[in-house]
Scaffold this motif. Structure first.
Motif, PDB file in Angstrom:
ATOM      1  N   UNK A 233       0.844  -1.208   0.000  1.00  0.00           N
ATOM      2  CA  UNK A 233       0.000   0.000   0.000  1.00  0.00           C
ATOM      3  C   UNK A 233       0.874   1.251   0.000  1.00  0.00           C
ATOM      4  N   UNK A 234       1.944   1.232   0.779  1.00  0.00           N
ATOM      5  CA  UNK A 234       2.855   2.376   0.840  1.00  0.00           C
ATOM      6  C   UNK A 234       3.491   2.651  -0.516  1.00  0.00           C
ATOM      7  N   UNK A 235       3.892   1.601  -1.217  1.00  0.00           N
ATOM      8  CA  UNK A 235       4.492   1.774  -2.547  1.00  0.00           C
ATOM      9  C   UNK A 235       3.471   2.403  -3.500  1.00  0.00           C
ATOM     10  N   UNK A 236       2.236   1.916  -3.456  1.00  0.00           N
ATOM     11  CA  UNK A 236       1.178   2.504  -4.283  1.00  0.00           C
ATOM     12  C   UNK A 236       1.005   3.987  -3.961  1.00  0.00           C
ATOM     13  N   UNK A 237       0.946   4.318  -2.679  1.00  0.00           N
ATOM     14  CA  UNK A 237       0.780   5.712  -2.277  1.00  0.00           C
ATOM     15  C   UNK A 237       1.978   6.566  -2.685  1.00  0.00           C
ATOM     16  N   UNK A 239       3.652   6.403  -5.297  1.00  0.00           N
ATOM     17  CA  UNK A 239       3.512   6.784  -6.709  1.00  0.00           C
ATOM     18  C   UNK A 239       2.371   7.769  -6.920  1.00  0.00           C
ATOM     19  N   UNK A 240       1.205   7.470  -6.358  1.00  0.00           N
ATOM     20  CA  UNK A 240      -0.008   8.218  -6.712  1.00  0.00           C
ATOM     21  C   UNK A 240      -0.399   9.282  -5.687  1.00  0.00           C
ATOM     22  N   UNK A 241       0.129   9.189  -4.459  1.00  0.00           N
ATOM     23  CA  UNK A 241      -0.150  10.215  -3.454  1.00  0.00           C
ATOM     24  C   UNK A 241       1.075  10.368  -2.559  1.00  0.00           C
ATOM     25  N   UNK A 242       2.143  10.948  -3.083  1.00  0.00           N
ATOM     26  CA  UNK A 242       3.397  11.016  -2.330  1.00  0.00           C
ATOM     27  C   UNK A 242       3.355  11.932  -1.116  1.00  0.00           C
ATOM     28  N   UNK A 243       2.276  12.664  -0.939  1.00  0.00           N
ATOM     29  CA  UNK A 243       2.182  13.527   0.254  1.00  0.00           C
ATOM     30  C   UNK A 243       1.998  12.714   1.527  1.00  0.00           C
ATOM     31  N   UNK A 244       1.487  11.489   1.396  1.00  0.00           N
ATOM     32  CA  UNK A 244       1.281  10.626   2.560  1.00  0.00           C
ATOM     33  C   UNK A 244       1.351   9.172   2.102  1.00  0.00           C
ATOM     34  N   UNK A 245       2.395   8.482   2.556  1.00  0.00           N
ATOM     35  CA  UNK A 245       2.576   7.090   2.100  1.00  0.00           C
ATOM     36  C   UNK A 245       2.955   6.206   3.288  1.00  0.00           C
ATOM     37  N   UNK A 246       2.083   6.212   4.289  1.00  0.00           N
ATOM     38  CA  UNK A 246       2.358   5.463   5.510  1.00  0.00           C
ATOM     39  C   UNK A 246       1.821   4.032   5.478  1.00  0.00           C
ATOM     40  N   UNK A 247       1.222   3.634   4.345  1.00  0.00           N
ATOM     41  CA  UNK A 247       0.718   2.270   4.239  1.00  0.00           C
ATOM     42  C   UNK A 247      -0.633   2.049   4.870  1.00  0.00           C
ATOM     43  N   UNK A 248      -1.310   3.133   5.272  1.00  0.00           N
ATOM     44  CA  UNK A 248      -2.647   2.998   5.871  1.00  0.00           C
ATOM     45  C   UNK A 248      -3.699   2.914   4.766  1.00  0.00           C
TER      46      UNK A 248
END
Length: 290
Positions: A233-237, A239-248
């Motif tokens: 999930x963090x890797x996906x974030x 790429x597509x939402x780099x402002x928050x990529x904590x894996x939640x």
């Protein structure tokens, strides 16, 4: 009387000496229809080092390599380290959709970038210069055209190895590649339309795992929010939402996944209507009979 046999033997040996061994014979007039290009993916990396050390590792080292190395000079350019038809060792243990060990099916591009540094405020990722991205987009368009690479097959190293890699990192501007028509992107208006319902009722973890697998990620399918699932999930974030990529697994992430995996519905074209005469045009004149 012994001269004749001697001459015959000499002639026989001379004949053997002049006959060169033949190579395999080929007829190249036929081409099989059931074939495809070996290159199906392009994988992007950062080097986590400066240019001299990047060259030393990728060109002179014996462990890893890449097809291209993009410099961080004032006017960036590519070193071509491995010819495209040959395999470079850049992906390692990797997976995407039905493919494993992507070295054999991909082109690897390393970008000179220091990666990140740890600070008192947390990890800080180094930006990529716009000149680097401009050069990268030119090369990617060329590769896509020559190898007919599908839009969803330009990936980061972290996409194909989410449990152990994070390059090219959250500072890499994937949106610019989307704007250049190179990768798919969750259309903002469709994401916004899905948000209210997902905020009211967030899907369970298994839903997130299914969506990630549908996109192409190797992710557990156990319905548990374990560390492996958080990593993907963090890797996906990233790429597509780099402002928050904590894996939640939150509503915005769910909306983006849903848009990426749901085709835009086709709106049927309205049937063409017969042209109507203008209001002020004279009535048609009846045809005279013979």
């Amino acid at each position: 009387m012994k001269i004749v046999p001697l001459l015959a033997l000499t002639a026989l040996l001379a004949g053997c000496a002049t006959v060169a061994p033949e190579g395999p014979r080929f007829d190249r007039s036929l081409t099989a229809k059931a074939q495809s290009d070996r290159i199906k993916y392009v994988i992007l990396h950062y080097t986590v080092s400066d240019l001299p050390r990047s060259i030393n590792t990728l060109a002179y080292g014996t462990q890893v390599s890449a097809h291209y190395l993009l410099t961080d000079t004032e006017q960036p350019f590519f070193y071509t380290l491995v010819d495209e038809p040959r395999q470079s060792n850049h992906a390692g243990l990797s997976s995407w959709k039905i493919y494993n060990q992507l070295n054999s099916a991909s082109i690897g591009i390393e970008i000179v970038n220091p990666g990140f540094k740890e600070t008192a405020q947390g990890r800080v990722y180094a930006p990529f210069s716009q000149a680097q991205i401009d050069q990268l987009i030119l090369l990617l368009k060329d590769i896509v055209k020559r190898h007919n690479i599908p839009m969803g097959n330009i990936l980061g190293h972290n996409d194909i190895a989410p449990q152990r890699k994070q390059d090219p990192g959250p500072a890499f501007p994937w949106k610019q590649l989307a704007d250049a028509g190179l990768i798919p992107w969750p259309e903002p208006s469709r994401v916004a339309a899905r948000l209210p319902g997902l905020q009211e009722q967030l899907p369970d973890v298994f839903w997130f795992q299914r969506k990630l697998a549908e996109i192409g990620y190797a992710v557990p399918q156990n319905g548990e929010l374990d560390q492996a699932t958080r990593n993907v999930i963090s890797v996906f974030q990233t790429k597509y939402r780099p402002s928050l990529f904590d894996g939640t697994p939150d509503a915005e992430t769910a909306a983006m996944m849903d848009v990426l995996t749901t085709p835009v519905p086709l709106i049927p074209a309205a049937p063409a209507s017969a042209p109507q005469p203008a209001a002020d045009s004279p009535p048609p004149v009846p045809a005279e009979s013979d």
